[in-house]
Structures are given as C-alpha cells and as structure tokens.
Design an enzyme around this catalytic site. Structure first.
Site, PDB file in Angstrom:
ATOM      1  N   PHE A  66       0.008  22.776  11.612  1.00 29.01           N
ATOM      2  CA  PHE A  66       1.314  22.324  12.094  1.00 29.01           C
ATOM      3  C   PHE A  66       2.183  23.545  12.418  1.00 29.01           C
ATOM      4  O   PHE A  66       2.275  24.475  11.611  1.00 29.01           O
ATOM      5  CB  PHE A  66       1.960  21.480  10.989  1.00 29.01           C
ATOM      6  CG  PHE A  66       3.298  20.905  11.325  1.00 29.01           C
ATOM      7  CD1 PHE A  66       3.397  19.714  12.037  1.00 29.01           C
ATOM      8  CD2 PHE A  66       4.468  21.521  10.905  1.00 29.01           C
ATOM      9  CE1 PHE A  66       4.630  19.160  12.336  1.00 29.01           C
ATOM     10  CE2 PHE A  66       5.705  20.976  11.200  1.00 29.01           C
ATOM     11  CZ  PHE A  66       5.786  19.795  11.912  1.00 29.01           C
ATOM     12  N   ASN A 168       7.699  19.426   3.095  1.00 31.84           N
ATOM     13  CA  ASN A 168       7.888  18.867   4.431  1.00 31.84           C
ATOM     14  C   ASN A 168       6.628  18.050   4.685  1.00 31.84           C
ATOM     15  O   ASN A 168       5.671  18.540   5.275  1.00 31.84           O
ATOM     16  CB  ASN A 168       8.049  19.996   5.453  1.00 31.84           C
ATOM     17  CG  ASN A 168       8.165  19.469   6.873  1.00 31.84           C
ATOM     18  OD1 ASN A 168       8.383  18.277   7.088  1.00 31.84           O
ATOM     19  ND2 ASN A 168       7.995  20.348   7.848  1.00 31.84           N
ATOM     20  N   PRO A 169       6.610  16.813   4.199  1.00 30.47           N
ATOM     21  CA  PRO A 169       5.364  16.027   4.229  1.00 30.47           C
ATOM     22  C   PRO A 169       5.158  15.376   5.598  1.00 30.47           C
ATOM     23  O   PRO A 169       6.062  15.402   6.441  1.00 30.47           O
ATOM     24  CB  PRO A 169       5.644  14.943   3.177  1.00 30.47           C
ATOM     25  CG  PRO A 169       7.123  14.726   3.282  1.00 30.47           C
ATOM     26  CD  PRO A 169       7.732  16.056   3.650  1.00 30.47           C
TER      27      PRO A 169
HETATM   28  C1  SAM Z   1       4.671  18.381   8.534  1.00 28.12           C
HETATM   29  S1  SAM Z   1       3.444  19.503   7.985  1.00 28.12           S
HETATM   30  C2  SAM Z   1       4.442  20.746   7.172  1.00 28.12           C
HETATM   31  C3  SAM Z   1       3.786  22.090   7.028  1.00 28.12           C
HETATM   32  C4  SAM Z   1       4.719  23.186   6.507  1.00 28.12           C
HETATM   33  N1  SAM Z   1       5.152  22.900   5.160  1.00 28.12           N
HETATM   34  C5  SAM Z   1       5.928  23.325   7.398  1.00 28.12           C
HETATM   35  O1  SAM Z   1       7.027  22.965   6.972  1.00 28.12           O
HETATM   36  O2  SAM Z   1       5.789  23.797   8.534  1.00 28.12           O
HETATM   37  C6  SAM Z   1       2.753  18.598   6.601  1.00 28.12           C
HETATM   38  C7  SAM Z   1       1.600  19.315   5.907  1.00 28.12           C
HETATM   39  O3  SAM Z   1       1.186  18.514   4.786  1.00 28.12           O
HETATM   40  C8  SAM Z   1      -0.239  18.453   4.742  1.00 28.12           C
HETATM   41  N2  SAM Z   1      -0.607  17.202   4.058  1.00 28.12           N
HETATM   42  C9  SAM Z   1      -0.632  15.959   4.566  1.00 28.12           C
HETATM   43  N3  SAM Z   1      -0.940  15.058   3.610  1.00 28.12           N
HETATM   44  C10 SAM Z   1      -1.120  15.781   2.473  1.00 28.12           C
HETATM   45  C11 SAM Z   1      -1.436  15.429   1.134  1.00 28.12           C
HETATM   46  N4  SAM Z   1      -1.637  14.154   0.776  1.00 28.12           N
HETATM   47  N5  SAM Z   1      -1.519  16.412   0.220  1.00 28.12           N
HETATM   48  C12 SAM Z   1      -1.327  17.723   0.570  1.00 28.12           C
HETATM   49  N6  SAM Z   1      -1.032  18.112   1.817  1.00 28.12           N
HETATM   50  C13 SAM Z   1      -0.913  17.152   2.758  1.00 28.12           C
HETATM   51  C14 SAM Z   1      -0.643  18.485   6.198  1.00 28.12           C
HETATM   52  O4  SAM Z   1      -1.984  18.875   6.346  1.00 28.12           O
HETATM   53  C15 SAM Z   1       0.362  19.487   6.773  1.00 28.12           C
HETATM   54  O5  SAM Z   1      -0.104  20.820   6.664  1.00 28.12           O
END
Ligand code: SAM
Length: 261
Positions: A66, A168-169
């Site tokens: 992302f 930031n999910p």
């Molecule tokens: C919207 S991106 C945010 C990435 C980074 N924190 C940023 O702010 O740019 C959400 C991230 O959460 C990860 N992700 C999604 N579901 C997850 C889960 N259940 N547990 C851990 N990571 C997860 C995704 O792969 C992605 O890298």
C-alpha cells in the site's frame, strides 16, 4: 506536478534542480516518455519512482504494498504527541505495510520500542526492507512480525504493557468505487474491510484492548464516511474511554482515538 517528478526521476535530479537544467539527454527523454505513458495508464506515481514521502522519511514502495497517504501523517503526529515525555514507550503498529507509521514513530521518538505487525506476505517484505534501511540510517530498530491483527493471541507476550496501538487498517466498504491507481495497484488486503468497511477494526479492538495498559492510547484511521460509525464501534466494544474523532487537514473525518479504561 507528476510530470515534473517523473522528469526529475528520469534525469536523476531533485524536482527543484529541474529549473537549472539546460538540456535533457536523449536516454533520459526516452525514459521520461515511457514513465508518462505508464502514469497516463494510471500506474501510481510512487510505483514509478519507487519512493513515497511520509513525514520526515522516504519509503521504498512498489507492487505488493500500500502506498502511504499524506492523510495518515496526521495520525502519526497525533501518536507522537501522546508519546511526548515518555522515555521508552511500547508502541504497536497493526497493519504496517511500508512501515510508514511504525518507522516514523521510531524516527521521531527514538526511545520508543516499536513493533510492526503485517499479515500480507508480499507487503511484509517491504516493511522489512524499509525497517532495515531506516536502521542502517541510524534509527532505532523496529521489530517486524508477521501476524493477523484480529488474531486473539497476537503478541500475547505484550499483554497489558503497550502504551500506544496505532493502525491504518483496511477500511474500504465492499463494493465502493475506488480510482484505478488504487483498484489495480494497492493490494486487496490493504483495502477491503467487509460490508461496512469495519470488519477488520472490530476484530482488532479486542487485541488492542488486551495489549494496552490502563490509560494506554489507541488511534485508528478510517474512511471519510466512518467518522460516526467507527467511534460507535469502539464505544460499543467496551474497555475504552475518551473516544474521539479527528478531521484531516481537508476537514474530513479521518481517525478515531480512545484511551484504555
Ligand atoms: C491501508 S494499509 C496501511 C499500511 C500502512 N500502515 C500505512 O499507513 O501506509 C493496511 C495494511 O494492513 C494490512 N492488513 C490487512 N489485514 C490485516 C490483518 N488482519 N492483520 C495484519 N495486517 C493486515 C494490509 O496488508 C496493509 O499492509
């Protein structure tokens, strides 16, 4: 702006140096034209340059991770304000992606002991790469762990010891229409959060409540339309006080914060 940044990338200079260029070599011009074509085909600028600025850092990004967004810088700023004065706070970033939040916190609050959790095997390669680059540049090391932020056992060795959980999910509601740069280039796991976009958050709240000590802080980014729904989900979960929502610089609802009660 994108054209200037792509030209600067093709020539190998900063954007401000473009003003002083007399000429562009043919090889750079060919590279530039190819980059402009890809950008016109909606490949994200940051995938073409391979870099994304975030607060004081420049992170490596590309296919599989992302691209960090400027809006998220405010959540990082809020988190850093909460940590001010704490010598060696324990911080967890759930869903770390490029590492934007975790690595900024480590960079700007060097005493912090930061753990970054990422579930996507492709994305975590970028988290690890950026964490190693920041450590090589002299920042304190960040622990990068594969894991699911909704896993009830996640990081159970840290139970009740964490000062701040930041995330930031994925929060885009199923069926929402997103730009091609996002739909075709951001990884699906980073985007989609179930019918109302809040499925992953619901699972994560139980983990955050378990990790945080009483008084510990939680900060979660959300979509523009979730400024009422997400605080309501946090309140309904229980275990949190002082639930508040915050706007971004454009005045749109952007992140929810709370304190472990
Ligand atoms: C919207 S991106 C945010 C990435 C980074 N924190 C940023 O702010 O740019 C959400 C991230 O959460 C990860 N992700 C999604 N579901 C997850 C889960 N259940 N547990 C851990 N990571 C997860 C995704 O792969 C992605 O890298």
């Amino acid at each position: 702006m994108d054209a200037e940044l792509l030209l600067a990338h093709a020539v190998g200079v900063s954007r401000t140096r473009l003003l002083t260029l007399d000429d562009v070599a043919e090889s750079a011009e060919i590279r530039f034209r190819a980059l402009v074509e890809q950008r016109a085909d909606r490949v994200p600028l940051q995938h073409l340059t391979g870099r994304a600025p975030f607060r004081f850092l420049e992170l490596a990004v590309g296919p599989g991770v992302f691209v960090p967004r400027p809006e998220t810088e405010q959540l990082a700023g809020w988190a850093l304000e909460r940590l001010a004065g704490a010598a060696d706070p324990v911080v967890v970033d759930l869903g770390a992606g490029s590492g934007a939040l975790a690595l900024s916190i480590a960079h700007e609050h060097p005493g912090a002991r930061v753990t970054a959790v990422e579930r996507d095997p492709g994305a975590i390669e970028w988290t690890r790469h950026n964490a190693a680059a920041r450590a090589a540049a002299g920042d304190p090391p960040v622990t990068v762990l594969p894991g699911d932020m909704t896993d009830p056992q996640l990081l159970d060795d840290l139970d009740g010891t964490v000062d701040l959980v930041v995330s930031n999910p994925p929060y885009v509601p199923e069926g929402a229409v997103v730009p091609r740069e996002v739909a075709d280039h951001d990884p699906p796991l980073a985007l989609w959060g179930g019918p109302d976009g809040l499925d992953v958050v619901r699972g994560m709240l139980t983990v955050a409540a378990r990790l945080l000590h009483p008084g510990g802080w939680l900060g979660i980014e959300h979509a523009d339309q979730q400024g009422v729904a997400l605080p309501a989900v946090v309140r309904a979960h229980g275990g949190f006080a002082d639930v508040e929502d915050h706007p971004d610089l454009a005045g749109r609802p952007r992140f929810t914060t709370a304190r472990r009660s």
